[in-house]
Design a protein around this motif. Structure first.
Motif, mmCIF file in Angstrom:
data_model
loop_
_atom_site.group_PDB
_atom_site.id
_atom_site.type_symbol
_atom_site.label_atom_id
_atom_site.label_comp_id
_atom_site.label_asym_id
_atom_site.label_seq_id
_atom_site.Cartn_x
_atom_site.Cartn_y
_atom_site.Cartn_z
ATOM 1 N N THR A 191 0.824 -1.193 0.000
ATOM 2 C CA THR A 191 0.000 0.000 0.000
ATOM 3 C C THR A 191 0.866 1.253 0.000
ATOM 4 O O THR A 191 0.542 2.246 -0.617
ATOM 5 C CB THR A 191 -0.921 0.013 1.236
ATOM 6 O OG1 THR A 191 -1.751 -1.142 1.189
ATOM 7 C CG2 THR A 191 -1.785 1.250 1.266
ATOM 8 N N GLN A 199 6.837 2.657 -2.529
ATOM 9 C CA GLN A 199 7.015 3.061 -3.909
ATOM 10 C C GLN A 199 8.509 3.169 -4.171
ATOM 11 O O GLN A 199 9.324 3.188 -3.256
ATOM 12 C CB GLN A 199 6.317 4.393 -4.177
ATOM 13 C CG GLN A 199 4.823 4.365 -3.902
ATOM 14 C CD GLN A 199 4.163 5.684 -4.240
ATOM 15 O OE1 GLN A 199 4.637 6.432 -5.085
ATOM 16 N NE2 GLN A 199 3.060 5.977 -3.574
ATOM 17 N N MET A 245 -1.793 2.611 -13.032
ATOM 18 C CA MET A 245 -0.857 2.336 -11.941
ATOM 19 C C MET A 245 0.021 1.164 -12.360
ATOM 20 O O MET A 245 -0.484 0.127 -12.791
ATOM 21 C CB MET A 245 -1.587 2.016 -10.634
ATOM 22 C CG MET A 245 -0.645 1.698 -9.471
ATOM 23 S SD MET A 245 -1.505 1.458 -7.884
ATOM 24 C CE MET A 245 -1.891 3.168 -7.476
ATOM 25 N N ARG A 297 3.009 -1.476 -11.182
ATOM 26 C CA ARG A 297 3.789 -2.106 -10.109
ATOM 27 C C ARG A 297 4.864 -2.990 -10.735
ATOM 28 O O ARG A 297 4.602 -3.712 -11.692
ATOM 29 C CB ARG A 297 2.905 -2.978 -9.217
ATOM 30 C CG ARG A 297 1.911 -2.235 -8.345
ATOM 31 C CD ARG A 297 1.170 -3.229 -7.453
ATOM 32 N NE ARG A 297 0.085 -2.612 -6.701
ATOM 33 C CZ ARG A 297 0.200 -2.126 -5.470
ATOM 34 N NH1 ARG A 297 1.372 -2.187 -4.858
ATOM 35 N NH2 ARG A 297 -0.834 -1.591 -4.856
ATOM 36 N N ILE A 302 5.074 0.213 -6.349
ATOM 37 C CA ILE A 302 4.481 1.153 -7.294
ATOM 38 C C ILE A 302 5.601 2.014 -7.870
ATOM 39 O O ILE A 302 6.298 2.714 -7.138
ATOM 40 C CB ILE A 302 3.436 2.045 -6.606
ATOM 41 C CG1 ILE A 302 2.287 1.201 -6.047
ATOM 42 C CG2 ILE A 302 2.890 3.084 -7.590
ATOM 43 C CD1 ILE A 302 1.332 1.978 -5.161
ATOM 44 N N SER A 346 4.943 3.912 -10.911
ATOM 45 C CA SER A 346 4.318 5.043 -11.602
ATOM 46 C C SER A 346 2.814 4.953 -11.420
ATOM 47 O O SER A 346 2.241 3.859 -11.396
ATOM 48 C CB SER A 346 4.658 5.030 -13.098
ATOM 49 O OG SER A 346 4.036 6.114 -13.761
ATOM 50 N N GLN A 347 2.192 6.125 -11.289
ATOM 51 C CA GLN A 347 0.741 6.177 -11.164
ATOM 52 C C GLN A 347 0.260 7.545 -11.624
ATOM 53 O O GLN A 347 0.925 8.559 -11.404
ATOM 54 C CB GLN A 347 0.312 5.914 -9.719
ATOM 55 C CG GLN A 347 0.966 6.820 -8.689
ATOM 56 C CD GLN A 347 0.659 6.407 -7.268
ATOM 57 O OE1 GLN A 347 -0.401 5.875 -6.985
ATOM 58 N NE2 GLN A 347 1.590 6.654 -6.355
ATOM 59 N N THR A 353 -8.327 2.547 -8.221
ATOM 60 C CA THR A 353 -7.296 1.990 -9.099
ATOM 61 C C THR A 353 -6.283 1.177 -8.305
ATOM 62 O O THR A 353 -5.864 0.092 -8.726
ATOM 63 C CB THR A 353 -6.576 3.120 -9.858
ATOM 64 O OG1 THR A 353 -7.539 3.950 -10.504
ATOM 65 C CG2 THR A 353 -5.612 2.558 -10.886
ATOM 66 N N GLU A 354 -5.875 1.681 -7.152
ATOM 67 C CA GLU A 354 -4.917 0.948 -6.323
ATOM 68 C C GLU A 354 -5.469 -0.412 -5.918
ATOM 69 O O GLU A 354 -4.731 -1.399 -5.836
ATOM 70 C CB GLU A 354 -4.557 1.757 -5.078
ATOM 71 C CG GLU A 354 -3.525 1.061 -4.195
ATOM 72 C CD GLU A 354 -3.169 1.847 -2.945
ATOM 73 O OE1 GLU A 354 -2.338 1.354 -2.165
ATOM 74 O OE2 GLU A 354 -3.725 2.946 -2.750
ATOM 75 N N SER A 382 -4.998 -2.901 -8.637
ATOM 76 C CA SER A 382 -3.611 -3.363 -8.711
ATOM 77 C C SER A 382 -3.289 -4.331 -7.575
ATOM 78 O O SER A 382 -2.468 -5.242 -7.733
ATOM 79 C CB SER A 382 -2.647 -2.175 -8.691
ATOM 80 O OG SER A 382 -2.556 -1.593 -7.409
ATOM 81 N N LYS A 383 -3.929 -4.161 -6.435
ATOM 82 C CA LYS A 383 -3.705 -5.080 -5.313
ATOM 83 C C LYS A 383 -4.222 -6.475 -5.636
ATOM 84 O O LYS A 383 -3.590 -7.478 -5.273
ATOM 85 C CB LYS A 383 -4.379 -4.545 -4.052
ATOM 86 C CG LYS A 383 -3.677 -3.345 -3.430
ATOM 87 C CD LYS A 383 -4.463 -2.827 -2.238
ATOM 88 C CE LYS A 383 -3.754 -1.669 -1.564
ATOM 89 N NZ LYS A 383 -4.542 -1.123 -0.429
ATOM 90 N N GLN A 407 -1.669 -7.989 -7.804
ATOM 91 C CA GLN A 407 -0.469 -8.350 -7.052
ATOM 92 C C GLN A 407 -0.694 -9.618 -6.233
ATOM 93 O O GLN A 407 0.199 -10.461 -6.111
ATOM 94 C CB GLN A 407 -0.060 -7.189 -6.141
ATOM 95 C CG GLN A 407 1.308 -7.366 -5.503
ATOM 96 C CD GLN A 407 2.442 -7.324 -6.523
ATOM 97 O OE1 GLN A 407 2.397 -6.550 -7.481
ATOM 98 N NE2 GLN A 407 3.451 -8.151 -6.319
#
Length: 490
Positions: free
Chosen positions: A20, A23, A55, A57, A62, A64-65, A227-228, A231-232, A235
């Motif tokens: 979370t 970066q 986003m 990863r 992370i 870039s976002q 968006t995050e 991506s989670k 991941q």
């Protein structure tokens, strides 16, 4: 041995959520900042004003976002069919817990809803057939045309033309049935079931999911998260179900769900013809993805140890992936790259300057003062709009619309996006950001962006001597993009 960034080490020592917070610079994780800038620019050139967020990863961090304003990091976004990958995850968790097996027969869960005459094909349908889009139904049942409040009963009554497992047919109601089965065996909605098992461990806050008339989360669409959060999920699958040292989802499920479970085409250039898993699409370059209408992507690239989350309002979904393959894929190198402060600054500037374009035109018109305050009345129409008036003396401009349900005012700014609300019965959110300008002296244009969804609406008002023509164009629409022109008089 690969060096760990200082921020990553501090986060681990403090016991915080690495995925979370942590970066890093793109170069440290093997991607050139300048390559990411080129990637953003290629997306914008290929699809102007279609992208909402990206986003990236790499190696769990992370790198870039970016969000195209008015879209923002804290704002949830409607996922459409990317919701299916979350539903698949719920079924995997339920199987891991022994609550069901994907080999279970579908009708076994709904004895009260089965038709009087059971076909042999319906009898043979299993949860695995729902997951693989292999129900045997030649025509997808449509929730939009549902005549009954009992969607389960309607699905089971729909003709099953082929033996389940033998024909691929994309079917959102099949995913709905997965949600209905989960609720039947757990007594919980999909959101309630996933909250302690997926959403809370991953830090996914306040997810919302549309429901059917009986309170069942629709499963195949309708989930809204950030968006995050997308991506989670990617991941988690990249890490084979493990999150911060805890196995949330079995590795066996991850392997099966993201493998080629059924053939769906033969075009080597199409990312829709590479095979289908359990609610995950196979991609070229040995990648896989969760995928939603208009460009909602959770793209997992195991060979590159990367996850790309994208939200958009695009009519060219293959075009988005083509840009990923052309610009981002070859930019991912083994090991770290030399530090590039100038390139990193270019990337930061690019990310901070992302925005949907304003309406092109002038702030005012010679007609504005004559029109301001006058009320235009419409003939009877299917949109139940009675009248409209404009106050061009105010800033932002006030546009008041009268319908059978009452009055509603839109505020349209010239030099920024003015946020407000405008109900839309086909969308889960009524939050809008509005910008407007005079395209020419007799034509005023506003753009309503429903910034918690992929959708936006362009309204064009053309003023004649004593009349008004109103044209509407929907971006990211399942049906006709243009609505029937409305005519009004003073």
């Amino acid at each position: 041995m690969k060096k760990l960034p200082i921020l990553f080490i501090l986060v681990c020592l403090l016991g915080l959520s690495t995925l979370t917070i942590a970066q890093d610079t793109p170069e440290e994780q093997g991607i050139s900042s300048r390559s990411i800038v080129e990637f953003f620019e290629a997306l914008e050139k290929a699809q102007p004003d279609a992208l909402h967020s990206v986003m990236i990863r790499r190696h769990g961090l992370i790198v870039s976002q970016g969000w195209w304003a008015p879209y923002a990091p804290e704002t949830p976004h409607l996922l459409w069919s990317l919701s299916k990958s979350f539903t698949s995850t719920a079924i995997g968790l339920a199987q891991d817990e022994g609550l069901l097996s994907i080999d279970d027969l579908v009708i076994s869960f709904f004895p009260e809803d089965i038709p009087e005459e059971l076909s042999s094909n319906l009898k043979a349908m299993r949860i695995s057939d729902l997951l693989r889009m292999n129900t045997g139904q030649a025509v997808e049942p449509s929730f939009r045309n549902m005549q009954s409040d009992n969607w389960v009963e309607a699905f089971l009554a729909h003709k099953v033309d082929y033996k389940p497992g033998t024909h691929f047919k994309y079917n959102s109601m099949a995913t709905y049935m997965c949600s209905a089965i989960l609720q039947k065996v757990t007594g919980m909605t999909m959101v309630d079931y996933l909250s302690p098992r997926l959403f809370e461990p991953l830090g996914i806050q306040k997810p919302t999911w549309e429901t059917d008339p009986k309170g069942i989360n629709v499963g195949g669409w309708g989930l809204s998260v950030r968006t995050e959060d997308i991506s989670k999920l990617g991941q988690l699958y990249l890490q084979k179900g493990n999150w911060e040292g805890k196995q949330l989802l079995s590795e066996a499920w991850v392997e099966a769900a993201t493998s080629n479970q059924t053939s769906n085409g033969s075009n080597p250039e199409s990312d829709w013809d590479q095979g289908y898993g359990y609610q995950f699409w196979q991609c070229r370059y040995n990648a896989y993805r969760g995928d939603g209408a208009f460009g909602q992507y959770c793209l997992v690239m195991p060979e590159q140890d990367a996850v790309i989350a994208i939200t958009a309002g695009s009519d060219n979904l293959q075009g988005i992936l083509d840009v990923v393959w052309e610009y981002l894929l070859p930019a991912m190198k083994e090991g770290s790259l030399p530090r590039d402060d100038a390139g990193l600054e270019l990337l930061h500037q690019k990310q901070q300057g992302l925005a949907i374009s304003y309406v092109a035109g002038e702030e005012s018109s010679p007609l504005a003062s004559d029109i301001s305050g006058k009320v235009y009345h419409f003939e009877e129409n299917t949109r139940s709009i009675k009248s409209i008036s404009f106050n061009f003396e105010s800033s932002p401009v006030d546009i008041t619309i009268s319908t059978d349900q009452g009055e509603r005012t839109i505020n349209a700014a010239f030099s920024h996006m003015e946020k407000g609300t405008m109900p839309n019965p086909s969308l889960v959110s009524d939050k809008v950001a509005v910008n407007g300008a005079w395209e020419n002296p007799d034509t005023y244009v506003i753009n309503l962006i429903y910034y918690e969804t992929p959708q936006s609406v362009k309204h064009t008002f053309t003023f004649k001597e004593n009349s008004l023509l109103w044209d509407t164009e929907n971006k990211a629409s399942f049906g006709s993009r243009k609505a029937r022109q409305l005519k009004a008089t003073l």
